[in-house]
Design a protein around this motif. Structure first.
Motif, PDB file in Angstrom:
ATOM      1  N   LEU A   1       0.828  -1.206   0.000  1.00 58.85           N
ATOM      2  CA  LEU A   1       0.000   0.000   0.000  1.00 58.85           C
ATOM      3  C   LEU A   1       0.864   1.258   0.000  1.00 58.85           C
ATOM      4  N   VAL A   2       1.937   1.248   0.779  1.00 53.29           N
ATOM      5  CA  VAL A   2       2.842   2.404   0.804  1.00 53.29           C
ATOM      6  C   VAL A   2       3.534   2.565  -0.545  1.00 53.29           C
ATOM      7  N   ALA A   3       4.038   1.456  -1.100  1.00 57.82           N
ATOM      8  CA  ALA A   3       4.727   1.529  -2.388  1.00 57.82           C
ATOM      9  C   ALA A   3       3.805   2.030  -3.500  1.00 57.82           C
ATOM     10  N   ARG A   4       2.573   1.551  -3.516  1.00 58.27           N
ATOM     11  CA  ARG A   4       1.623   1.963  -4.555  1.00 58.27           C
ATOM     12  C   ARG A   4       1.384   3.468  -4.525  1.00 58.27           C
ATOM     13  N   ASN A   5       1.404   4.053  -3.345  1.00 60.45           N
ATOM     14  CA  ASN A   5       1.114   5.477  -3.222  1.00 60.45           C
ATOM     15  C   ASN A   5       2.349   6.370  -3.353  1.00 60.45           C
TER      16      ASN A   5
ATOM     17  N   VAL B   1      15.395   3.901   1.868  1.00 62.14           N
ATOM     18  CA  VAL B   1      14.975   4.756   2.974  1.00 62.14           C
ATOM     19  C   VAL B   1      13.526   4.459   3.338  1.00 62.14           C
ATOM     20  N   MET B   2      12.686   4.308   2.304  1.00 70.88           N
ATOM     21  CA  MET B   2      11.284   3.979   2.548  1.00 70.88           C
ATOM     22  C   MET B   2      11.156   2.638   3.275  1.00 70.88           C
TER      23      MET B   2
ATOM     24  N   THR C   1      10.657  -5.940   2.774  1.00 74.23           N
ATOM     25  CA  THR C   1      11.720  -5.679   1.811  1.00 74.23           C
ATOM     26  C   THR C   1      11.408  -6.288   0.451  1.00 74.23           C
ATOM     27  N   ILE C   2      11.020  -7.565   0.435  1.00 71.38           N
ATOM     28  CA  ILE C   2      10.745  -8.242  -0.835  1.00 71.38           C
ATOM     29  C   ILE C   2       9.573  -7.591  -1.556  1.00 71.38           C
ATOM     30  N   THR C   3       8.505  -7.299  -0.836  1.00 69.43           N
ATOM     31  CA  THR C   3       7.340  -6.678  -1.464  1.00 69.43           C
ATOM     32  C   THR C   3       7.683  -5.299  -2.010  1.00 69.43           C
ATOM     33  N   SER C   4       8.396  -4.500  -1.232  1.00 67.18           N
ATOM     34  CA  SER C   4       8.773  -3.160  -1.673  1.00 67.18           C
ATOM     35  C   SER C   4       9.698  -3.208  -2.885  1.00 67.18           C
ATOM     36  N   CYS C   5      10.701  -4.080  -2.844  1.00 68.63           N
ATOM     37  CA  CYS C   5      11.633  -4.203  -3.968  1.00 68.63           C
ATOM     38  C   CYS C   5      10.933  -4.739  -5.217  1.00 68.63           C
TER      39      CYS C   5
ATOM     40  N   GLN D   1       9.751  -1.240 -14.635  1.00 67.11           N
ATOM     41  CA  GLN D   1       9.539  -1.944 -15.902  1.00 67.11           C
ATOM     42  C   GLN D   1       8.222  -1.525 -16.553  1.00 67.11           C
ATOM     43  N   GLY D   2       7.508  -0.597 -15.924  1.00 66.04           N
ATOM     44  CA  GLY D   2       6.255  -0.104 -16.493  1.00 66.04           C
ATOM     45  C   GLY D   2       5.090  -1.052 -16.349  1.00 66.04           C
ATOM     46  N   GLN D   3       5.157  -1.974 -15.395  1.00 75.57           N
ATOM     47  CA  GLN D   3       4.082  -2.947 -15.193  1.00 75.57           C
ATOM     48  C   GLN D   3       3.224  -2.546 -13.995  1.00 75.57           C
ATOM     49  N   ALA D   4       1.950  -2.402 -14.212  1.00 75.22           N
ATOM     50  CA  ALA D   4       1.019  -2.012 -13.157  1.00 75.22           C
ATOM     51  C   ALA D   4       0.520  -3.253 -12.416  1.00 75.22           C
ATOM     52  N   THR D   5       0.270  -3.105 -11.135  1.00 72.12           N
ATOM     53  CA  THR D   5      -0.267  -4.208 -10.328  1.00 72.12           C
ATOM     54  C   THR D   5      -1.421  -3.688  -9.484  1.00 72.12           C
ATOM     55  N   THR D   6      -2.335  -4.585  -9.170  1.00 69.76           N
ATOM     56  CA  THR D   6      -3.459  -4.248  -8.305  1.00 69.76           C
ATOM     57  C   THR D   6      -3.291  -4.964  -6.968  1.00 69.76           C
ATOM     58  N   PHE D   7      -4.099  -4.574  -6.009  1.00 68.99           N
ATOM     59  CA  PHE D   7      -4.036  -5.197  -4.689  1.00 68.99           C
ATOM     60  C   PHE D   7      -4.323  -6.692  -4.780  1.00 68.99           C
ATOM     61  N   MET D   8      -5.267  -7.073  -5.625  1.00 68.73           N
ATOM     62  CA  MET D   8      -5.629  -8.481  -5.763  1.00 68.73           C
ATOM     63  C   MET D   8      -4.559  -9.280  -6.498  1.00 68.73           C
ATOM     64  N   ASP D   9      -3.663  -8.594  -7.208  1.00 67.96           N
ATOM     65  CA  ASP D   9      -2.513  -9.281  -7.798  1.00 67.96           C
ATOM     66  C   ASP D   9      -1.475  -9.605  -6.733  1.00 67.96           C
TER      67      ASP D   9
END
Length: 397
Positions: free
Chosen positions: A90-94, A204-205, A288-292, A300-308
């Motif tokens: 959620l933080v990364a998406r925003n 940092v994030m 870390t893994i989710t953020s990275c 890479q220009g790939q969009a993801t949704t919460f359900m993904d």
């Protein structure tokens, strides 16, 4: 030197290793690498023994309460891991659309490829891997409870005493030297610093998220025990800094166990929960893994949704249990999920590994520090225990 607090020794090892790695010749770094390689192999050999020595007699001594303790501890660990991953997404998406808008993936390499190797190694093959040790400990502990005999339990109790001696007389005294060697090698290689400079904003994030997570989970632990959460965090600081150097939750078990007991957690609960959590609680690594992963996808220009991402995080919490107690184990366990669930290509996987390994130690440090809070929470949920703040007062007096 033994009178110097462990936390001070660890911080000195990190600082000295970082600076000395910049000025000494390759031959000295090779000597440091040889020691860290030998000590690392010894740690890997001892880790399954630590798990067996603590968990098996822990289950047996708890008796009928073992099932409840296992369920509560594992449930808390999984919930903590999943919530940490969801929060990171959620933080990364925003934030990523603003902080990564001008970043380029560029050409990255695995930071471990440039580290100086040891001049020789001595193979110390563990008697079993970590997962086998966990399963064996559960079977042995439950079996001793069911049989209700004293012979095997007395043997395991004496075995636990031996492991305690190994921890106190070998592992703890040599850990600062091990950490010194690791940081000197990383500093000499320079590759990690390059990667950190490119992805400074992301890191940092991540570190801020780690701190927010730790404050939150210790806030809950402190509220349950009517203790100051920052006092509890301070007590677990040696475990945090040890993990920064070892990059292994399992290798930090001795320090985590010692510091967790110092905040008033009942010995039986700590001996059971800390070794278990070192292998099943990976909230920091999940952040870390989710953020990275989100950073790589965004670049890479790939969009993801919460359900993904939610199914990925749910599976990640289970898959990483199989991660070995070695640096980079969590991301290697996650590679299959990155490819199958998030569609990572081989190039994206390589970039992801480079990103993760460059700061693996911070996620691991958050894992083990969080273990202390989860154990403290489990200590309260399992039954009425001694108040943590009372223990603080007794120790101060």
């Amino acid at each position: 030197m033994s009178r110097v607090p462990l936390l001070v020794r660890i911080i000195l090892a990190i600082i000295l290793g970082t600076f000395i790695g910049l000025i000494v010749p390759e031959g000295a770094i090779e000597l440091f690498a040889t020691f860290t390689g030998l000590f690392g192999n010894f740690l890997n050999f001892v880790i399954p023994l630590i798990i067996i020595g603590f968990i098996a007699p822990g289950i047996a001594s708890i008796g009928k309460g073992a099932g409840k303790m296992l369920g509560i501890t594992a449930g808390l660990a999984y919930l903590s891991t999943v919530l940490a991953g969801v929060a990171a997404y959620l933080v990364a998406r925003n934030l990523y659309p603003s902080i990564l808008s001008r970043q380029d993936a560029g050409e990255m390499t695995n930071p471990e490829e440039s580290l100086i190797e040891s001049s020789f190694t001595v193979e110390m093959t563990p008697i079993m891997d970590v997962m086998a040790a966990l399963i064996f400990s559960f079977l042995l502990g439950v079996g001793m409870t069911a049989v209700k005999g004293d012979t095997l339990y007395n043997v395991m109790a004496e075995f636990r005493s031996i492991i305690h001696k190994v921890i106190e007389n070998i592992i703890i005294p040599l850990l600062p030297f091990h950490i010194f060697g690791i940081f000197a090698n990383m500093s000499y290689a320079g590759q990690v610093a390059t990667i950190l400079s490119v992805f400074a904003k992301v890191f940092v994030m991540i570190i801020i998220l780690h701190l927010i997570y730790l404050i939150s989970v210790y806030g809950i632990a402190g509220a349950l025990h009517r203790a100051n959460p920052f006092h509890l965090l301070k007590k677990l600081a040696p475990a945090y800094f040890t993990a920064l150097g070892t990059q292994s939750s399992a290798a930090t078990i001795p320090v985590t166990l010692k510091q967790t007991k110092s905040i008033g957690v009942k010995e039986k609960v700590a001996d059971f929960s800390v070794p278990l959590l070192a292998n099943v609680h990976l909230a920091g690594s999940t952040i870390t893994i989710t953020s990275c992963a989100m950073a790589v996808l965004y670049m890479q220009g790939q969009a993801t949704t919460f359900m993904d991402v939610l199914p990925f995080v749910l599976m990640l919490g289970v898959t990483m249990i199989a991660a070995p107690g070695v640096p980079g184990g969590a991301v290697m366990a996650a590679v299959g999920l990155l490819e199958s669930m998030l569609g990572f290509s081989s190039v994206m996987v390589s970039l992801m590994i480079a990103l993760y390994l460059a700061q693996d130690s911070f996620g691991t440090a958050t894992n083990v520090t969080g273990d202390g809070a989860i154990t403290t929470i489990a200590n309260r949920l399992i039954g009425k225990k001694k108040d943590v703040e009372t223990v603080h007062n007794e120790q101060a007096g």
